[in-house]
Design a protein around this motif. Structure first.
Motif, mmCIF file in Angstrom:
data_model
loop_
_atom_site.group_PDB
_atom_site.id
_atom_site.type_symbol
_atom_site.label_atom_id
_atom_site.label_comp_id
_atom_site.label_asym_id
_atom_site.label_seq_id
_atom_site.Cartn_x
_atom_site.Cartn_y
_atom_site.Cartn_z
ATOM 1 N N LYS A 59 60.150 104.657 107.379
ATOM 2 C CA LYS A 59 61.459 105.089 106.888
ATOM 3 C C LYS A 59 61.732 104.378 105.573
ATOM 4 C CE LYS A 59 66.249 105.630 108.234
ATOM 5 N NZ LYS A 59 67.331 105.233 109.128
ATOM 6 N N CYS A 60 62.165 105.151 104.585
ATOM 7 C CA CYS A 60 62.458 104.585 103.270
ATOM 8 C C CYS A 60 63.783 103.820 103.314
ATOM 9 C CB CYS A 60 62.521 105.695 102.224
ATOM 10 S SG CYS A 60 63.026 105.104 100.609
ATOM 11 N N GLY A 61 63.751 102.574 102.856
ATOM 12 C CA GLY A 61 64.953 101.742 102.879
ATOM 13 C C GLY A 61 65.970 102.193 101.844
ATOM 14 N N LYS A 62 65.522 102.925 100.849
ATOM 15 C CA LYS A 62 66.390 103.308 99.740
ATOM 16 C C LYS A 62 67.096 104.637 100.030
ATOM 17 C CE LYS A 62 65.711 102.947 94.766
ATOM 18 N NZ LYS A 62 64.574 102.865 93.818
ATOM 19 N N VAL A 69 53.490 108.550 105.965
ATOM 20 C CA VAL A 69 52.783 107.582 105.099
ATOM 21 C C VAL A 69 53.803 106.596 104.539
ATOM 22 C CG1 VAL A 69 50.865 109.109 104.476
ATOM 23 C CG2 VAL A 69 52.966 109.157 103.105
ATOM 24 N N PRO A 70 53.342 105.384 104.182
ATOM 25 C CA PRO A 70 54.303 104.374 103.737
ATOM 26 C C PRO A 70 55.126 104.792 102.505
ATOM 27 C CG PRO A 70 52.148 103.373 104.155
ATOM 28 C CD PRO A 70 51.966 104.847 104.300
ATOM 29 N N LYS A 71 54.489 105.478 101.572
ATOM 30 C CA LYS A 71 55.166 105.781 100.304
ATOM 31 C C LYS A 71 56.143 106.948 100.455
ATOM 32 C CE LYS A 71 54.110 106.782 95.485
ATOM 33 N NZ LYS A 71 53.041 107.097 94.546
ATOM 34 N N GLY A 76 59.334 107.142 95.999
ATOM 35 C CA GLY A 76 58.128 106.349 95.758
ATOM 36 C C GLY A 76 58.165 104.930 96.308
ATOM 37 N N THR A 77 59.287 104.517 96.894
ATOM 38 C CA THR A 77 59.392 103.175 97.486
ATOM 39 C C THR A 77 58.486 103.068 98.716
ATOM 40 O OG1 THR A 77 61.717 103.256 96.869
ATOM 41 C CG2 THR A 77 61.067 101.460 98.319
ATOM 42 N N ALA A 78 57.964 101.873 98.966
ATOM 43 C CA ALA A 78 57.205 101.659 100.199
ATOM 44 C C ALA A 78 58.178 101.517 101.362
ATOM 45 C CB ALA A 78 56.341 100.415 100.067
ATOM 46 N N GLY A 79 58.055 102.421 102.342
ATOM 47 C CA GLY A 79 58.989 102.412 103.472
ATOM 48 C C GLY A 79 58.653 101.340 104.493
ATOM 49 N N ARG A 83 58.239 103.360 113.635
ATOM 50 C CA ARG A 83 57.723 103.289 114.997
ATOM 51 C C ARG A 83 56.250 103.693 115.025
ATOM 52 N NH1 ARG A 83 60.368 106.599 119.991
ATOM 53 N NH2 ARG A 83 60.111 108.305 118.514
ATOM 54 N N LYS A 84 55.538 103.137 115.985
ATOM 55 C CA LYS A 84 54.170 103.583 116.224
ATOM 56 C C LYS A 84 54.162 104.450 117.478
ATOM 57 C CE LYS A 84 49.476 101.911 116.402
ATOM 58 N NZ LYS A 84 48.638 100.738 116.139
#
Ligand code: GDP
Ligand code: ZN
Length: 398
Positions: A59-62, A69-71, A76-79, A83-84
């Motif tokens: 989840k993107c914090g912004k 995927v993380p991005k 473009g922020t790394a989220g 959850r897995k």
């Protein structure tokens, strides 16, 4: 210092739906890999079994957007990890309904994939939805896949058909997410719907462990030296409690009428070995049992626990039976005295006969092999109809 153990998935999510509607493609889009190559297994003629695939959602914090995927695709922020999860993929082939039913035992929620370019429901779409309902799986997300193949008008019509079907089965408001999975379109929205709909079960380490075995192996290569021989490996899902390396476990009903007592030599998930396992995803247990006992899924259907936790295996059971009677897509055979049936009890499938009807909706079944069953457990009952076994009724053990 001990190495930190890999994180386990915290929820099992079934991936169900009619064959070719896109289950494998959706899982690939959500995980970046394919589940067990079912088609490969089919070609080789080996047994078709449940496939598991783990995925991490972010989840993107912004901007709050979810993603597989993380991005973040928005900014473009790394989220952050949301959850897995673990997807349990049950093949939709006609004869494999039993596999799906076994899988339902392990599912906390489900994703139902429906292709937009075919009238809804298709037979397996309906049968799987029925199985989810009967298994008590309430948290469902619907994927309306292949929207790239239809125009807007057709997509809306199909959406309406899906809504009607869901209502028919008592599912009032599952999110319906349109996707084109093989182009990765709208997968972020699907992740968001899953995160918002399907909850992780609460973990209670004080509860006694119970695991359903979905597969088993002999992991030794031919020609190995006897002293290097490793014991049978069991794969499946823990549904409650915790297992540790070194624990003494009981496998029941066991083989040839005898429970199996053994010790946990090692525990693994896909990402590596564990000291302790808890519910969520596929775990495997290396035991000190003769490796030949576990080969070719011989132990599928067994349950793992500590001594004295599970009831004794039985070969006759009494169930309150609810006949399905009617499906939109096919006729449903009725269960009657003297019928041959296949019962799905947990991950175990056994052949049996209906020996008598003791009350209006109460039937007694004689089973060819022993099963372990607990009070209030649901059992799927299939009956032969022409060339195939058809889901015909559900029973509750009391
Ligand atoms: P499964 O049997 O439900 O697992 O279905 P698969 O994932 O194997 O998909 C069946 C076929 O449909 C494959 O050829 C996929 O490439 C294709 N497919 C899956 N999703 C889509 C989609 O969104 N659009 C289109 N056009 N084809 C898709
Ligand atoms: Zn963002």
């Amino acid at each position: 210092m001990a190495k930190e153990q890999p994180a386990q998935a915290e929820v099992n999510i079934g991936m169900v739906g009619h064959v070719d509607h896109g289950k494998t493609t959706v899982v690939a889009a959500l995980t970046g890999k394919r589940t067990d190559t079912h088609s490969e297994e089919m070609k080789k003629g080996i047994s078709i079994r449940l496939g598991y695939a783990n995925a991490v959602f972010y989840k993107c914090g912004k901007c709050g957007k979810y993603s597989p995927v993380p991005k973040c695709s928005e900014c473009g922020t790394a989220g952050k990890v949301s959850r897995k999860v673990s997807f349990v993929d049950a093949p939709g082939h006609e004869t494999l309904m039993a596999t799906m039913l076994s899988g339902a035992t392990l599912m906390n929620g489900a994703v139902l994939v429906i292709a937009a370019n075919e009238p809804c429901p298709q037979p397996r779409t309906e049968e799987h939805l029925m199985a989810l309902k009967m298994s008590g799986i309430k948290e469902v997300v619907v994927v309306q896949n292949k929207v790239d193949l239809v125009d807007k008008q057709k997509a809306l019509e199909n959406h309406k058909q899906i809504k009607n079907l869901l209502k028919e089965y008592g599912y009032d408001n599952p999110p319906i997410i349109p996707t084109a999975a093989n182009f990765g379109i709208n997968i972020d929205a699907l992740v968001e719907a899953i995160e918002g709909t399907i909850r992780s079960p609460k973990f209670d380490s004080a509860k006694k462990p119970k695991m359903f075995v979905a597969r088993s192996f002999d992991i030794n290569r031919p020609g190995i030296k006897p002293r290097e021989l490793r014991g049978s490996v069991l794969g499946g899902s823990l549904i409650q409690g915790e297992l540790k390396k070194g624990d003494e476990i009981v496998i029941t009903p066991g083989l040839n009428g005898k429970k199996l007592l053994t010790k946990i030599i090692g525990l693994r998930v896909e990402e590596g070995s564990l000291e302790k396992a808890r519910p969520g995803g596929l775990i495997s247990i290396e035991t000190d049992l003769d490796p030949s006992l576990g080969k070719s899924d011989e132990m599928k259907g067994q349950m793992v626990s500590f001594a004295g936790v599970l009831p004794e295996p039985v070969t006759t059971i009494k169930l309150s039976v609810e006949q399905i009677k009617r499906l939109i897509t096919r006729t449903v055979p009725e269960i009657k005295v003297n019928d041959f049936v296949v019962l799905t009890v947990g991950t175990m499938t056994v052949i049996g006969t209906v020996v008598k009807q003791s009350k209006k909706n109460e039937y007694e079944f004689a089973l060819r092999e022993p099963v372990v069953i607990e009070k209030n457990q649901r059992v799927a009952i299939s009956k032969r109809d022409g060339n195939s076994w058809r889901l015909a009724a559900y029973g509750t053990f009391n």
